[in-house]
Design a protein around this motif. Structure first.
Motif, PDB file in Angstrom:
ATOM      1  N   HIS A  90     -46.643  -2.030  -1.573  1.00 20.38           N
ATOM      2  CA  HIS A  90     -45.778  -2.603  -2.605  1.00 20.38           C
ATOM      3  C   HIS A  90     -44.363  -2.824  -2.065  1.00 20.38           C
ATOM      4  N   GLY A  91     -43.965  -2.021  -1.100  1.00 19.50           N
ATOM      5  CA  GLY A  91     -42.603  -2.137  -0.545  1.00 19.50           C
ATOM      6  C   GLY A  91     -42.442  -3.253   0.467  1.00 19.50           C
ATOM      7  N   ILE A  92     -43.529  -3.903   0.864  1.00 21.53           N
ATOM      8  CA  ILE A  92     -43.446  -5.007   1.825  1.00 21.53           C
ATOM      9  C   ILE A  92     -43.012  -6.266   1.078  1.00 21.53           C
ATOM     10  N   LYS A  93     -41.844  -6.781   1.388  1.00 21.36           N
ATOM     11  CA  LYS A  93     -41.283  -7.927   0.677  1.00 21.36           C
ATOM     12  C   LYS A  93     -41.172  -9.139   1.598  1.00 21.36           C
ATOM     13  N   PRO A  94     -41.299 -10.331   1.039  1.00 20.23           N
ATOM     14  CA  PRO A  94     -41.106 -11.541   1.851  1.00 20.23           C
ATOM     15  C   PRO A  94     -39.645 -11.708   2.228  1.00 20.23           C
ATOM     16  N   SER A  95     -39.408 -12.496   3.266  1.00 22.19           N
ATOM     17  CA  SER A  95     -38.051 -12.666   3.782  1.00 22.19           C
ATOM     18  C   SER A  95     -37.747 -14.140   4.027  1.00 22.19           C
ATOM     19  N   LEU A  96     -36.486 -14.474   3.919  1.00 18.47           N
ATOM     20  CA  LEU A  96     -36.019 -15.810   4.280  1.00 18.47           C
ATOM     21  C   LEU A  96     -35.444 -15.839   5.685  1.00 18.47           C
ATOM     22  N   ASN A  97     -35.284 -14.673   6.282  1.00 16.76           N
ATOM     23  CA  ASN A  97     -34.593 -14.569   7.576  1.00 16.76           C
ATOM     24  C   ASN A  97     -35.506 -13.929   8.617  1.00 16.76           C
ATOM     25  N   ARG A  98     -36.199 -14.774   9.358  1.00 18.68           N
ATOM     26  CA  ARG A  98     -37.005 -14.329  10.483  1.00 18.68           C
ATOM     27  C   ARG A  98     -36.811 -15.326  11.628  1.00 18.68           C
ATOM     28  N   ASP A  99     -37.375 -15.008  12.772  1.00 21.71           N
ATOM     29  CA  ASP A  99     -37.335 -15.943  13.898  1.00 21.71           C
ATOM     30  C   ASP A  99     -38.480 -16.924  13.710  1.00 21.71           C
ATOM     31  N   TRP A 100     -38.220 -17.988  12.927  1.00 24.18           N
ATOM     32  CA  TRP A 100     -39.273 -18.900  12.508  1.00 24.18           C
ATOM     33  C   TRP A 100     -39.695 -19.844  13.626  1.00 24.18           C
ATOM     34  N   ARG A 184     -45.296 -20.207   6.632  1.00 25.00           N
ATOM     35  CA  ARG A 184     -44.075 -20.195   7.423  1.00 25.00           C
ATOM     36  C   ARG A 184     -44.263 -19.193   8.558  1.00 25.00           C
ATOM     37  N   LYS A 185     -44.781 -19.695   9.659  1.00 27.19           N
ATOM     38  CA  LYS A 185     -45.088 -18.835  10.788  1.00 27.19           C
ATOM     39  C   LYS A 185     -43.821 -18.404  11.513  1.00 27.19           C
ATOM     40  N   LYS A 186     -43.872 -17.202  12.067  1.00 28.63           N
ATOM     41  CA  LYS A 186     -42.833 -16.756  12.976  1.00 28.63           C
ATOM     42  C   LYS A 186     -43.085 -17.373  14.343  1.00 28.63           C
ATOM     43  N   ARG A 187     -42.050 -17.411  15.155  1.00 27.43           N
ATOM     44  CA  ARG A 187     -42.177 -18.023  16.478  1.00 27.43           C
ATOM     45  C   ARG A 187     -43.317 -17.351  17.254  1.00 27.43           C
ATOM     46  N   GLY A 188     -44.226 -18.170  17.750  1.00 29.55           N
ATOM     47  CA  GLY A 188     -45.331 -17.647  18.535  1.00 29.55           C
ATOM     48  C   GLY A 188     -46.497 -17.112  17.727  1.00 29.55           C
ATOM     49  N   GLN A 189     -46.387 -17.100  16.415  1.00 33.53           N
ATOM     50  CA  GLN A 189     -47.445 -16.543  15.561  1.00 33.53           C
ATOM     51  C   GLN A 189     -48.545 -17.569  15.341  1.00 33.53           C
ATOM     52  N   ALA A 190     -49.793 -17.107  15.322  1.00 30.57           N
ATOM     53  CA  ALA A 190     -50.939 -17.980  15.072  1.00 30.57           C
ATOM     54  C   ALA A 190     -51.418 -17.794  13.644  1.00 30.57           C
ATOM     55  N   PHE A 191     -52.000 -18.857  13.081  1.00 33.57           N
ATOM     56  CA  PHE A 191     -52.500 -18.778  11.717  1.00 33.57           C
ATOM     57  C   PHE A 191     -53.788 -17.967  11.660  1.00 33.57           C
ATOM     58  N   SER A 192     -53.959 -17.227  10.580  1.00 33.63           N
ATOM     59  CA  SER A 192     -55.182 -16.467  10.339  1.00 33.63           C
ATOM     60  C   SER A 192     -55.496 -16.533   8.857  1.00 33.63           C
ATOM     61  N   GLU A 193     -56.718 -17.005   8.520  1.00 40.15           N
ATOM     62  CA  GLU A 193     -57.116 -17.045   7.114  1.00 40.15           C
ATOM     63  C   GLU A 193     -57.135 -15.647   6.520  1.00 40.15           C
ATOM     64  N   ILE A 194     -57.625 -14.665   7.292  1.00 35.94           N
ATOM     65  CA  ILE A 194     -57.672 -13.287   6.790  1.00 35.94           C
ATOM     66  C   ILE A 194     -56.260 -12.739   6.641  1.00 35.94           C
ATOM     67  N   ASP A 200     -49.164 -11.719   5.666  1.00 37.98           N
ATOM     68  CA  ASP A 200     -48.834 -11.985   7.061  1.00 37.98           C
ATOM     69  C   ASP A 200     -47.925 -13.189   7.224  1.00 37.98           C
ATOM     70  N   PHE A 201     -47.822 -14.031   6.180  1.00 39.44           N
ATOM     71  CA  PHE A 201     -47.010 -15.240   6.257  1.00 39.44           C
ATOM     72  C   PHE A 201     -46.226 -15.433   4.963  1.00 39.44           C
ATOM     73  N   GLU A 202     -45.041 -15.992   5.108  1.00 41.08           N
ATOM     74  CA  GLU A 202     -44.333 -16.484   3.943  1.00 41.08           C
ATOM     75  C   GLU A 202     -44.826 -17.894   3.613  1.00 41.08           C
ATOM     76  N   LEU A 203     -44.470 -18.356   2.427  1.00 46.40           N
ATOM     77  CA  LEU A 203     -44.833 -19.701   1.975  1.00 46.40           C
ATOM     78  C   LEU A 203     -43.608 -20.600   2.082  1.00 46.40           C
ATOM     79  N   ALA A 204     -43.795 -21.794   2.620  1.00 48.10           N
ATOM     80  CA  ALA A 204     -42.683 -22.738   2.774  1.00 48.10           C
ATOM     81  C   ALA A 204     -43.069 -24.084   2.193  1.00 48.10           C
ATOM     82  N   MET A 205     -42.093 -24.768   1.602  1.00 48.75           N
ATOM     83  CA  MET A 205     -42.305 -26.144   1.167  1.00 48.75           C
ATOM     84  C   MET A 205     -41.631 -27.062   2.187  1.00 48.75           C
ATOM     85  N   ILE A 206     -42.431 -27.908   2.787  1.00 49.96           N
ATOM     86  CA  ILE A 206     -41.935 -28.839   3.799  1.00 49.96           C
ATOM     87  C   ILE A 206     -42.009 -30.254   3.237  1.00 49.96           C
ATOM     88  N   ALA A 207     -40.928 -31.019   3.430  1.00 44.33           N
ATOM     89  CA  ALA A 207     -40.945 -32.459   3.164  1.00 44.33           C
ATOM     90  C   ALA A 207     -40.806 -33.152   4.509  1.00 44.33           C
TER      91      ALA A 207
END
Length: 345
Positions: A90-100, A184-194, A200-207
Motif C-alpha cells: 500500500h505504501g508503494i506510490k507512483p512518481s512523476l520524477n524518475r529517470d524516464w 512510462r518506462k524507466k530508462r533501460g526498462q523492458a515492458f512486461s505484461e505481468i 512496475d510502470f506508471e501510466l503516461a498520456m502521449i500525444a
C-alpha cells in the motif's frame, strides 16, 4: 454414521479451498516482491524465500495430520507476514520524477481557450531504429471546431487477443494528432505484461504525430497495424478530445500506475464508446483489445461498407501503405491498399 462420508468430503473440500487461497496469496506476494525489490537481487531472493517457506509451512499443516498441532503457529506467522506485505504494498506510490526512457520523458498537457487548445510536449521523433532516433518535442494549437475525423488504430505484436489502441484526430487543415495511453518506462526498462499487474510502470498520456507513433509500429517494430474510421458526430469528437486532454493534464500532475487489466490503453477507448453510445456495456472484447474492432462493428461505431468483420479487417490493414519514409505518411496510410493479385503483377 451415514453422514460420515459427506463430512469427510466437505472437510477435504474446505482444505482444498483454503489451500488454493493460500497458494494464490503466496504467488501474488512472490511476484510483488520480485517486481518491486529491484535494488538488490540478493535481498529479493531472500525475501521471497522466507515468504514461500512460511507459506509452505502453513500449507503443510492443512494436509499432514502429524503437523496439525503446529497449525496455529504456522498460520499466525503467515498472517503477520501477509499483513506486513500488504502495508508495504500500500505504501508503494507512483512518481512523476524518475529517470524516464526518452520516448516518455515528456507527457502532453493542454490549455484551453474556448474551442482553441494548445498542446505542449507533442512527440515528433524521427525513428530510424528503436534505439536510434532524433528527439523532438513540440507545441501546437488546434481548433476543436475543425475536427473532421477520428480514427482508431490497433497495433498487434503478440497474438490476436491483445493490441495497443491509439486514437487519431484529423483536422480540416490536414493535421493529425494521436493520443496514446502508454506505460512510462524507466530508462533501460523492458515492458512486461505481468509486471503491469504489480506497479512496475506508471501510466503516461502521449500525444504524437502519426509519422512518429504509428510509423514506429509499422515501419520500425514491424507490428501489424489496422486503422478504423470511427462513426462520430463533431460534438462527440470534441468531447472525446477533451477526455484525452483532461486525462493527460491529470496524469501530468498526479502520477498513476499502469495496470495491465484496469488502467491501460483500452480504458479510455471504452470511455470513447460510452460517449458514442451511453448504453454500451463493458464487454470482454474491451479488455481483450485485439477483438475490439468486432465489438465496435457490432455496435455500428465503425464507418465501413463491409458486411463482415473479416473483410473489414483486411481493408483496415495499413501495412502495405505504410512502407516508405515519414514524409506523406498520414496520406499514404489512408489510401486503399492494392489488391494482392494486382500488386504481384
Amino acid at each position: 454414521m451415514t453422514y460420515k462420508p459427506a463430512l469427510v468430503f466437505l472437510a477435504l473440500l474446505a482444505q482444498a479451498f483454503f489451500s488454493l487461497v493460500l497458494i494464490i496469496i503466496t504467488v501474488w506476494g512472490s511476484l510483488a516482491l520480485h517486481y518491486q525489490l529491484t535494488e538488490s537481487r540478493l535481498l529479493t531472493y531472500a525475501a521471497i524465500g522466507i515468504w514461500v517457506l512460511v507459506a509452505l509451512a502453513a500449507l503443510s499443516t492443512l494436509w499432514f495430520t502429524d503437523l496439525q498441532h503446529y497449525r496455529r503457529a504456522a498460520f499466525i506467522s503467515f498472517a503477520i507476514l501477509f499483513a506486513i506485505l500488504l502495508i508495504w504494498w500500500h505504501g508503494i506510490k507512483p512518481s512523476l520524477n524518475r529517470d524516464w526512457a526518452p520516448e516518455v520523458a515528456q507527457t502532453v498537457t493542454a490549455e484551453y481557450n474556448g474551442d482553441m487548445v494548445r498542446l505542449d510536449h507533442i512527440r515528433d521523433f524521427d525513428w530510424r531504429t528503436e534505439k536510434d532516433f532524433t528527439v523532438n518535442w513540440k507545441s501546437a494549437d488546434y481548433d476543436l471546431s475543425q475536427i473532421k475525423s477520428v480514427d482508431l488504430f490497433l497495433s498487434y505484436w503478440a497474438g490476436p487477443a491483445i493490441a495497443h489502441t491509439l486514437v487519431s484526430f484529423g483536422f480540416e487543415d490536414g493535421r493529425q494528432v494521436v493520443f496514446s495511453a502508454e506505460i512510462r518506462k524507466k530508462r533501460g526498462q523492458a515492458f512486461s505484461e505481468i509486471g503491469g499487474f504489480f506497479k512496475d510502470f506508471e501510466l503516461a498520456m502521449i500525444a504524437a504525430e502519426e509519422s512518429d507513433i504509428i510509423y514506429l509500429r509499422t515501419n520500425v517494430r514491424g507490428e501489424h497495424v489496422y486503422r478504423y474510421h470511427v462513426d462520430i458526430e463533431p460534438e462527440q469528437a470534441r468531447q472525446l478530445f477533451r477526455l484525452y486532454t483532461d486525462t493527460a493534464n491529470r496524469l501530468s500532475k498526479e502520477a498513476g500506475f499502469y495496470n495491465t487489466l484496469t488502467a491501460n490503453c483500452t480504458t479510455v477507448v471504452f470511455d470513447m464508446a460510452r460517449i458514442l453510445d451511453p448504453s454500451i456495456a463493458l464487454d470482454y472484447r474491451v479488455l481483450l483489445s485485439g477483438y475490439l474492432p468486432e465489438y465496435m462493428f457490432e455496435k455500428q461505431l465503425i464507418v465501413t461498407a463491409e458486411t463482415n468483420t473479416q473483410s473489414m479487417r483486411l481493408n483496415a490493414d495499413i501495412s502495405q501503405q505504410a512502407k516508405g519514409s515519414r514524409e506523406g505518411y498520414s496520406q499514404r496510410i489512408r489510401t486503399m491498399a492494392m489488391p494482392q493479385a494486382q500488386a504481384a503483377e
